[in-house]
Design an enzyme around this catalytic site. Sequence first.
Site, PDB file in Angstrom:
ATOM      1  N   TYR A   1      34.663  28.948  43.099  1.00  5.37           N
ATOM      2  CA  TYR A   1      35.731  28.992  42.087  1.00  5.37           C
ATOM      3  C   TYR A   1      36.378  27.599  42.010  1.00  5.37           C
ATOM      4  O   TYR A   1      37.184  27.220  42.857  1.00  5.37           O
ATOM      5  CB  TYR A   1      36.791  30.054  42.412  1.00  5.37           C
TER       6      TYR A   1
ATOM      7  N   GLN B   1      30.615  44.044  46.718  1.00  2.00           N
ATOM      8  CA  GLN B   1      31.556  43.684  45.650  1.00  2.00           C
ATOM      9  C   GLN B   1      30.795  43.716  44.317  1.00  2.00           C
ATOM     10  O   GLN B   1      30.133  42.765  43.948  1.00  2.00           O
ATOM     11  CB  GLN B   1      32.153  42.289  45.890  1.00  2.00           C
TER      12      GLN B   1
ATOM     13  N   GLY C   1      42.113  39.947  38.696  1.00  2.00           N
ATOM     14  CA  GLY C   1      42.249  38.499  38.493  1.00  2.00           C
ATOM     15  C   GLY C   1      43.673  38.169  38.094  1.00  2.00           C
ATOM     16  O   GLY C   1      44.201  38.715  37.127  1.00  2.00           O
TER      17      GLY C   1
HETATM   18  N1  LIG Z   1      31.700  38.611  42.780  1.00  2.00           N
HETATM   19  C1  LIG Z   1      31.646  38.132  41.568  1.00  2.00           C
HETATM   20  O1  LIG Z   1      30.599  37.704  41.069  1.00  2.00           O
HETATM   21  C2  LIG Z   1      32.900  38.130  40.750  1.00  2.00           C
HETATM   22  C3  LIG Z   1      32.840  37.913  39.360  1.00  2.00           C
HETATM   23  C4  LIG Z   1      34.033  37.942  38.642  1.00  2.00           C
HETATM   24  C5  LIG Z   1      35.234  38.157  39.294  1.00  2.00           C
HETATM   25  N2  LIG Z   1      35.269  38.331  40.654  1.00  2.00           N
HETATM   26  C6  LIG Z   1      36.553  38.533  41.376  1.00  2.00           C
HETATM   27  O2  LIG Z   1      37.277  39.583  40.774  1.00  2.00           O
HETATM   28  C7  LIG Z   1      38.533  39.128  40.263  1.00  2.00           C
HETATM   29  C8  LIG Z   1      38.872  39.907  39.017  1.00  2.00           C
HETATM   30  O3  LIG Z   1      37.855  39.874  38.043  1.00  2.00           O
HETATM   31  P1  LIG Z   1      38.067  39.218  36.596  1.00  2.00           P
HETATM   32  O4  LIG Z   1      39.054  38.137  36.692  1.00  2.00           O
HETATM   33  O5  LIG Z   1      36.724  38.959  36.043  1.00  2.00           O
HETATM   34  O6  LIG Z   1      38.614  40.430  35.708  1.00  2.00           O
HETATM   35  P2  LIG Z   1      39.915  41.336  35.562  1.00  2.00           P
HETATM   36  O7  LIG Z   1      40.645  41.452  36.827  1.00  2.00           O
HETATM   37  O8  LIG Z   1      39.399  42.553  34.915  1.00  2.00           O
HETATM   38  O9  LIG Z   1      40.757  40.532  34.487  1.00  2.00           O
HETATM   39  C9  LIG Z   1      41.539  39.422  34.810  1.00  2.00           C
HETATM   40  C10 LIG Z   1      42.443  39.070  33.641  1.00  2.00           C
HETATM   41  O10 LIG Z   1      43.246  40.204  33.332  1.00  2.00           O
HETATM   42  C11 LIG Z   1      44.508  39.773  32.905  1.00  2.00           C
HETATM   43  N3  LIG Z   1      45.538  40.432  33.724  1.00  2.00           N
HETATM   44  C12 LIG Z   1      45.558  40.639  35.047  1.00  2.00           C
HETATM   45  N4  LIG Z   1      46.655  41.329  35.405  1.00  2.00           N
HETATM   46  C13 LIG Z   1      47.342  41.561  34.277  1.00  2.00           C
HETATM   47  C14 LIG Z   1      48.544  42.218  33.988  1.00  2.00           C
HETATM   48  N5  LIG Z   1      49.274  42.815  34.933  1.00  2.00           N
HETATM   49  N6  LIG Z   1      48.970  42.235  32.691  1.00  2.00           N
HETATM   50  C15 LIG Z   1      48.245  41.669  31.719  1.00  2.00           C
HETATM   51  N7  LIG Z   1      47.091  41.019  31.927  1.00  2.00           N
HETATM   52  C16 LIG Z   1      46.637  40.980  33.194  1.00  2.00           C
HETATM   53  C17 LIG Z   1      44.577  38.274  33.040  1.00  2.00           C
HETATM   54  O11 LIG Z   1      44.236  37.808  31.742  1.00  2.00           O
HETATM   55  P3  LIG Z   1      45.010  36.700  30.890  1.00  2.00           P
HETATM   56  O12 LIG Z   1      44.159  35.522  31.097  1.00  2.00           O
HETATM   57  O13 LIG Z   1      44.895  37.274  29.491  1.00  2.00           O
HETATM   58  O14 LIG Z   1      46.395  36.578  31.415  1.00  2.00           O
HETATM   59  C18 LIG Z   1      43.431  37.964  33.974  1.00  2.00           C
HETATM   60  O15 LIG Z   1      42.885  36.688  33.753  1.00  2.00           O
HETATM   61  C19 LIG Z   1      38.360  37.611  40.117  1.00  2.00           C
HETATM   62  O16 LIG Z   1      39.562  36.904  40.179  1.00  2.00           O
HETATM   63  C20 LIG Z   1      37.472  37.313  41.323  1.00  2.00           C
HETATM   64  O17 LIG Z   1      38.238  37.254  42.526  1.00  2.00           O
HETATM   65  C21 LIG Z   1      34.118  38.337  41.376  1.00  2.00           C
END
Ligand SMILES: NC(=O)c1ccc[n+]([C@@H]2O[C@H](COP(=O)([O-])OP(=O)(O)OC[C@H]3O[C@@H](n4cnc5c(N)ncnc54)[C@H](OP(=O)(O)O)[C@@H]3O)[C@@H](O)[C@H]2O)c1
Length: 310
Positions: free
Chosen positions: A58, A176, A278
Amino acid sequence: MKERVQLGKSGLKVSPICFGCWQMGQTYWGKQPEDVLIRAVHTAFEYNVNFFDTADAYGDGIAEKILGKAIKELPRDKIIIATKVFHHFYPDGHRHPDLSKKYILYECEKSLERLGIDYIDLYQAHSYEIYTPMEEIAEAFEKLKREGKIRAYGVSNFTLEQLRLARKYGSFSTLQPYYNLLEPGIEKDLLPYCYGEKLGVLVYSPLLRGILTGKFTGKEVFSDLRANDLRFKGKRFQELVRKVEKLKPVAKDKGMSVTQLTLLTTLSHPAIHSAIVGIKNSAQIKEAAEVMRYKDLTLPEYYQVRSLLS
Ligand SMILES: NC(=O)c1ccc[n+]([C@@H]2O[C@H](COP(=O)([O-])OP(=O)(O)OC[C@H]3O[C@@H](n4cnc5c(N)ncnc54)[C@H](OP(=O)(O)O)[C@@H]3O)[C@@H](O)[C@H]2O)c1
């Protein structure tokens, strides 16, 4: 809902809400002010979130460095740090997959340095790597565990067959995977397998990158990674937004937000221990963390949400 759960047989006791650090990487999700991110980590801890998921990749080390700064002020034995290895990255920006023993051992030291800690609670293979034999990969993780540099190890983005193979050679105790209520494909195979084998499951993208918060109208134009994602464009985006709209009256009735209803429903699956959200700021983690104060959904409530999104 319980505020701590056993992460399968990993031996780790984690909060069902996990703070996702991809957004700290300053790349795919745009730039976030460092002080805002650090404050968000402290807010997480105040709201009883003890689980933080990051990766070396990251921002090619940036996210680990920021998390490292933030956790300096937190008691090490009260937090669970998960990170990952897979992408071998170079100063000129190029990268390739690498789970060779040599690279895993080297990169673990680098992650420890960037995070400013002397052990990692959960070390994960970020993806399946084709070239390196699984015996070698497992040997590297096992050596790190023996040496006390990691407490447990697991995998991410593996298929069922890849996971079975990994477990033949090493004590991989967590998975994960990608999972959310609009794209719950792994319910068919990976989740039943993990449940039966008592593996810890921490799902990523539970909010479908924001869609499952109910905050979008379907007309937004994105400048971050969502700009190139077909689910955030045109008809497909509007369809998804329309489905999520249906959750609004149900959430309101329960006195919670759509984000909270989504997370509560996600965490109702008996195979899922933690949802990695995220996070960009304190308000986002506070809203997610508050889910831990709610009562579990009943069976009819659970299926009501599932049918609205189907
Ligand atoms: N293992 C892997 O390959 C892999 C891949 C992807 C992610 N991950 C991990 O999983 C985590 C989460 O996945 P993700 O970031 O893809 O998706 P997610 O958690 O589904 O979405 C994250 C986005 O949701 C919004 N958000 C979060 N909380 C909120 C709230 N309370 N109110 C309004 N909007 C909110 C934010 O968007 P805005 O930008 O619109 O504020 C944030 O950027 C990552 O940070 C990482 O640690 C792992």
